[in-house]
Design an enzyme around this catalytic site. Structure first.
Site, PDB file in Angstrom:
ATOM      1  N   LYS A   1      -3.013   8.666   2.437  1.00 22.12           N
ATOM      2  CA  LYS A   1      -4.262   8.548   3.396  1.00 22.12           C
ATOM      3  C   LYS A   1      -4.114   9.120   4.573  1.00 22.12           C
ATOM      4  CE  LYS A   1      -7.169   6.436   0.144  1.00 22.12           C
ATOM      5  NZ  LYS A   1      -8.048   7.598  -0.613  1.00 22.12           N
TER       6      LYS A   1
ATOM      7  N   TYR B   1       0.804  -1.318  -0.006  1.00 22.66           N
ATOM      8  CA  TYR B   1      -0.036   0.170  -0.033  1.00 22.66           C
ATOM      9  C   TYR B   1       0.910   1.264  -0.104  1.00 22.66           C
ATOM     10  CZ  TYR B   1      -4.131   2.617   0.662  1.00 22.66           C
ATOM     11  OH  TYR B   1      -5.314   3.300   0.487  1.00 22.66           O
TER      12      TYR B   1
HETATM   13  O1  0WE Z   1      -6.877   3.106  -1.774  1.00 25.41           O
HETATM   14  C1  0WE Z   1      -6.992   2.162  -2.424  1.00 25.41           C
HETATM   15  C2  0WE Z   1      -6.317   1.996  -3.715  1.00 25.41           C
HETATM   16  C3  0WE Z   1      -6.093   3.217  -4.579  1.00 25.41           C
HETATM   17  C4  0WE Z   1      -5.134   3.228  -5.783  1.00 25.41           C
HETATM   18  C5  0WE Z   1      -5.367   1.939  -6.583  1.00 25.41           C
HETATM   19  C6  0WE Z   1      -4.663   1.771  -7.810  1.00 25.41           C
HETATM   20  C7  0WE Z   1      -4.452   0.739  -8.691  1.00 25.41           C
HETATM   21  C8  0WE Z   1      -3.987   1.047  -9.934  1.00 25.41           C
HETATM   22  C9  0WE Z   1      -4.522   4.329  -6.195  1.00 25.41           C
HETATM   23  N1  0WE Z   1      -3.726   4.013  -7.320  1.00 25.41           N
HETATM   24  C10 0WE Z   1      -3.751   3.064  -8.087  1.00 25.41           C
HETATM   25  N2  0WE Z   1      -2.848   3.041  -9.305  1.00 25.41           N
HETATM   26  C11 0WE Z   1      -3.255   2.116 -10.185  1.00 25.41           C
HETATM   27  O2  0WE Z   1      -2.290   2.180 -11.302  1.00 25.41           O
HETATM   28  N3  0WE Z   1      -7.344   1.001  -1.797  1.00 25.41           N
HETATM   29  C12 0WE Z   1      -7.951   1.018  -0.511  1.00 25.41           C
HETATM   30  C13 0WE Z   1      -7.494  -0.226  -2.464  1.00 25.41           C
HETATM   31  C14 0WE Z   1      -6.159  -1.110  -2.148  1.00 25.41           C
HETATM   32  O3  0WE Z   1      -5.204  -0.886  -2.857  1.00 25.41           O
HETATM   33  C15 0WE Z   1      -4.152  -1.505  -2.510  1.00 25.41           C
HETATM   34  C16 0WE Z   1      -4.501  -2.276  -1.198  1.00 25.41           C
HETATM   35  C17 0WE Z   1      -5.933  -1.943  -1.055  1.00 25.41           C
HETATM   36  C18 0WE Z   1      -6.728  -2.404   0.097  1.00 25.41           C
HETATM   37  C19 0WE Z   1      -2.844  -1.560  -2.720  1.00 25.41           C
HETATM   38  C20 0WE Z   1      -1.914  -2.487  -2.029  1.00 25.41           C
HETATM   39  C21 0WE Z   1      -2.389  -3.196  -0.985  1.00 25.41           C
HETATM   40  C22 0WE Z   1      -3.609  -3.006  -0.492  1.00 25.41           C
END
Ligand code: 0WE
Length: 268
Positions: free
Chosen positions: A163, A156
């Site tokens: 965040k 993450y």
């Molecule tokens: O905040 C998020 C994800 C936000 C996000 C997702 C992406 C995927 C594709 C931001 N930037 C990108 N860029 C991309 O190219 N989450 C809470 C979901 C999430 O994402 C993770 C998680 C979780 C849960 C990434 C790694 C580990 C856990």
């Protein structure tokens, strides 16, 4: 009568039918809100338009939150159709895929700045422009965060730092805008399969662990985030501001688990 009857919400960050923003949109629509949407880029338009239509939204505009001119244009267009805004929903986050793999220590300056600009500053930039439209009885701003702000999760990385900054921004915005009766809150949602989590290595492990260890022994759904958003946007939450509300089946309160032997009553 619906909890959001006569209220208008602008939802920024709808991508597709799995988006948490879509859970919020459906719940708001069910409570009688009028909806407006903005989406990030041309590739998303063909997904977002039909969804907006399903909930009767007439206002659907593209807006890249990194560009001041596009933010200004978004609100200028919004003002042509609506004379007031009651709820601003910020459901926007982005970090480069390569920053969401491997080690946080390897984060580049560029990748850090991009994640902070899109995922954090955009809340400030949108809120600034929404202020003159917040003329109703109970205006509020709502954003989405994740427990990766408080605790570390593999991969993450820079999003966790973003965040954490977002949750602090919620508190500072709430402090500034409280005297004008504008509330600012966040929902910290448990992991849900969306476009934002698709292709994240090990995401299914995170879902499995929540199901196993969360006090409620289950994962959350999009609709759970919608329900919490209705509450925070409604008059029921008139004295709630600067808050991060966890919608995660209680996962964030769990420290250690018992071992198998203790669970099964063999030893103490
Ligand atoms: O905040 C998020 C994800 C936000 C996000 C997702 C992406 C995927 C594709 C931001 N930037 C990108 N860029 C991309 O190219 N989450 C809470 C979901 C999430 O994402 C993770 C998680 C979780 C849960 C990434 C790694 C580990 C856990």
């Amino acid at each position: 009568m619906g909890l959001l009857e006569g209220r208008t919400a602008l939802i920024v960050g709808l991508a597709n039918e799995r988006s948490l923003a879509w859970g919020i949109a459906q719940a708001f629509a069910a409570e009688g809100a009028t909806l407006a949407f903005s989406y990030a880029g041309p590739a998303l338009e063909r997904r977002v338009r039909p969804l907006a239509e399903q909930v009767g939204a007439r206002f659907v505009e593209q807006c890249d939150v990194q560009r001041d001119a596009e933010l200004d244009a978004l609100f200028a267009r919004f003002r042509e159709q609506h004379d007031r805004l009651d709820v601003l929903v910020h459901a926007v986050a982005f970090a480069r895929r390569e920053e969401l793999a491997g080690r946080f220590v390897d984060t580049s300056r560029d990748g850090f700045q991009l994640a902070m600009d899109v995922s954090v500053y955009s809340l400030v930039a949108l809120t600034q422009r929404a202020l003159p439209l917040f003329t109703g009885p109970n205006p509020s701003v709502l954003t989405l965060t994740y427990d990766g702000a408080r605790r570390t999760y593999p991969n993450y990385n820079v999003m966790g730092v973003a965040k954490a900054a977002l949750e602090a921004a919620v508190r500072y915005l709430a402090r500034d805008l409280g005297p004008q009766n504008i509330r600012v809150n966040a929902i910290s949602a448990g992991p849900v399969r969306t476009l934002a989590s698709s292709g994240i290595r090990g995401f299914h492990w995170i879902l499995d662990q929540v199901e196993e260890r969360a006090p409620l022994r289950r994962n959350i759904a999009q609709a759970d985030v919608g329900a919490a958003a209705v509450y925070l946007a409604s008059d029921l939450a008139r004295n709630v501001t600067g808050h991060t509300l966890y919608v995660d089946a209680g996962y964030h309160i769990v420290g250690a688990e018992l071992g198998r032997a203790e669970r099964e009553g063999e030893v103490r």
